[in-house]
Design a protein around this motif. Structure first.
Motif, PDB file in Angstrom:
ATOM      1  N   TYR A  82       3.902  52.065  39.422  1.00 54.18           N
ATOM      2  CA  TYR A  82       5.049  51.384  38.817  1.00 54.18           C
ATOM      3  C   TYR A  82       4.670  50.846  37.451  1.00 54.18           C
ATOM      4  O   TYR A  82       3.498  50.784  37.069  1.00 54.18           O
ATOM      5  CB  TYR A  82       5.515  50.226  39.713  1.00 54.18           C
ATOM      6  N   GLU A  83       5.692  50.447  36.714  1.00 54.25           N
ATOM      7  CA  GLU A  83       5.521  49.729  35.459  1.00 54.25           C
ATOM      8  C   GLU A  83       6.759  48.866  35.247  1.00 54.25           C
ATOM      9  O   GLU A  83       7.803  49.098  35.873  1.00 54.25           O
ATOM     10  CB  GLU A  83       5.327  50.699  34.286  1.00 54.25           C
ATOM     11  N   LYS A 137       7.322  55.031  38.864  1.00 53.63           N
ATOM     12  CA  LYS A 137       7.009  56.098  37.909  1.00 53.63           C
ATOM     13  C   LYS A 137       7.169  57.503  38.484  1.00 53.63           C
ATOM     14  O   LYS A 137       7.378  58.456  37.732  1.00 53.63           O
ATOM     15  CB  LYS A 137       5.578  55.907  37.387  1.00 53.63           C
ATOM     16  N   SER A 138       7.080  57.661  39.770  1.00 52.47           N
ATOM     17  CA  SER A 138       7.236  58.993  40.380  1.00 52.47           C
ATOM     18  C   SER A 138       7.598  58.851  41.860  1.00 52.47           C
ATOM     19  O   SER A 138       7.318  57.811  42.479  1.00 52.47           O
ATOM     20  CB  SER A 138       5.945  59.819  40.247  1.00 52.47           C
ATOM     21  N   GLU A 141      11.614  58.030  42.224  1.00 54.94           N
ATOM     22  CA  GLU A 141      11.352  57.531  40.860  1.00 54.94           C
ATOM     23  C   GLU A 141      12.617  56.870  40.324  1.00 54.94           C
ATOM     24  O   GLU A 141      13.728  57.311  40.590  1.00 54.94           O
ATOM     25  CB  GLU A 141      10.957  58.699  39.960  1.00 54.94           C
TER      26      GLU A 141
END
Length: 340
Positions: free
Chosen positions: A150-151, A160-161, A129
């Motif tokens: 994702y972002e 995201k993780s 992440e």
């Protein structure tokens, strides 16, 4: 006539090859062990590091496959036994040190290497992440294809993780190899590939030569636990690690039997139970003999019934005196109150 002899006879090897062959034979004879290594995909820098690490106990020599096989035959090793393992460029390590120690030293000199498309993953690969530093664009489709959550944050792709992108043995795709390189993740390792070793009599194959210490340690721990478990099950008292568990198990079984028999653990029955438990523990201690002292086992003797009775009588006597003293105090108080 001379032309005919030249055609039928073998071509005389150059003097330099003769000299190299003689040197190889002398080197092999001078050491106890010969270790064969594959130089394919081995960076020169890494090889120099290994040579430096082993410079005090090993000699490194690179030569042609044909010359090495000829030298080995001269010292008694049939080429048919090693030829299938050797390639054109062969490194031999000549040493008096146990080949297993050499193998472990070399295994510790691994260096990280980037992933290559088409090769199986050597282990589970995880992308962590965090901010990748990669700007949105064509790479967005790669994240989607690899199912990485994702972002976009502040103009860059943020994972995201933690995400597993390949399990051990999975073939690395071109997209994944490219992404791992951009993220600075190097899941592969470069290490000198030892093929086999020879001690002058026996050939030690690659799978035996490489020792996995962690696996070996785990196997030893498992074996120890199983051995202690068997000792407990068999009530084998000569195993110190099992003795405590055997006594605890015996105690639990004794309490279970008492409960099944419907015996109440009051003061009267508890004393009898303690006496019996003491007798059983003393029997175990006696069977061990001097071993019991070595193991630090001491059986605490319980208070004898007679002693217990004496203690009870003393307590009764003390109680009686307290009551008499109270009566005296009360009578003196009444006399003072009424002027008697």
């Amino acid at each position: 006539m001379s032309m005919l002899v030249q055609k039928k006879g073998r071509k005389e090897p150059p003097e330099s090859k003769k000299k190299e062959l003689e040197e190889l034979i002398n080197l092999i004879k001078s050491k106890k062990y010969v270790i064969f290594a594959d130089l394919e995909s081995m960076p020169t820098k890494q090889l120099q590091l290994i040579k430096k690490e082993l410079r005090n106990d090993s000699i490194f020599r690179v030569s042609k496959k044909r010359l090495i096989l000829m030298a080995l035959e001269k010292v008694g090793l049939e080429k048919e036994k090693v030829e299938p393992y050797l390639k054109n460029g062969v490194l031999i390590i000549l040493t008096d040190t146990n080949p297993f120690k050499i193998s472990m030293k070399i295994d510790r000199l691994r260096i990280p290497a980037p992933a290559k498309a088409g090769l199986p993953a050597p282990k589970e690969i995880v992308v962590p992440e965090g901010d990748t530093g990669i700007r949105p664009g064509p790479m967005v489709s790669v994240f989607g294809k690899l199912k990485i959550p994702y972002e976009v944050r502040k103009g860059t792709i943020y994972i995201k993780s933690d995400t597993v992108v390949a399990k051990k043995g999975d073939v690395i795709s071109q997209e994944l190899a490219s992404l791992l390189q951009q993220l600075g993740i190097q899941p592969f390792e470069i290490v000198l590939n030892l093929i086999l070793a020879w001690d002058g009599k026996t050939i030690i194959p690659k799978d035996v030569l490489h020792v996995d210490l962690e696996s070996f340690k785990s196997d030893l721990i498992t074996a120890e636990k199983e051995a202690i478990g068997l000792a407990i099950e068999a009530t084998y008292l000569d195993v110190p690690e099992a003795l405590n568990s055997i006594l605890i198990t015996a105690e639990k079984e004794a309490i279970g039997l008492i409960q099944e028999a419907g015996l109440a653990l009051d003061k009267d029955t508890a004393e009898l139970i303690l006496q019996r438990a003491y007798a059983e523990e003393e029997a175990v201690s006696s069977s061990l003999g001097d071993k019991a002292k070595e193991l630090g086992i001491e059986v605490a003797k319980p208070i004898a019934p007679q002693k217990t009775q004496e203690v009870k009588e003393e307590k009764k006597e003390e109680k009686k005196k307290e009551e008499e003293n109270k009566e005296v105090d009360v009578s003196e108080g009444l006399s003072g109150l009424f002027g008697m």
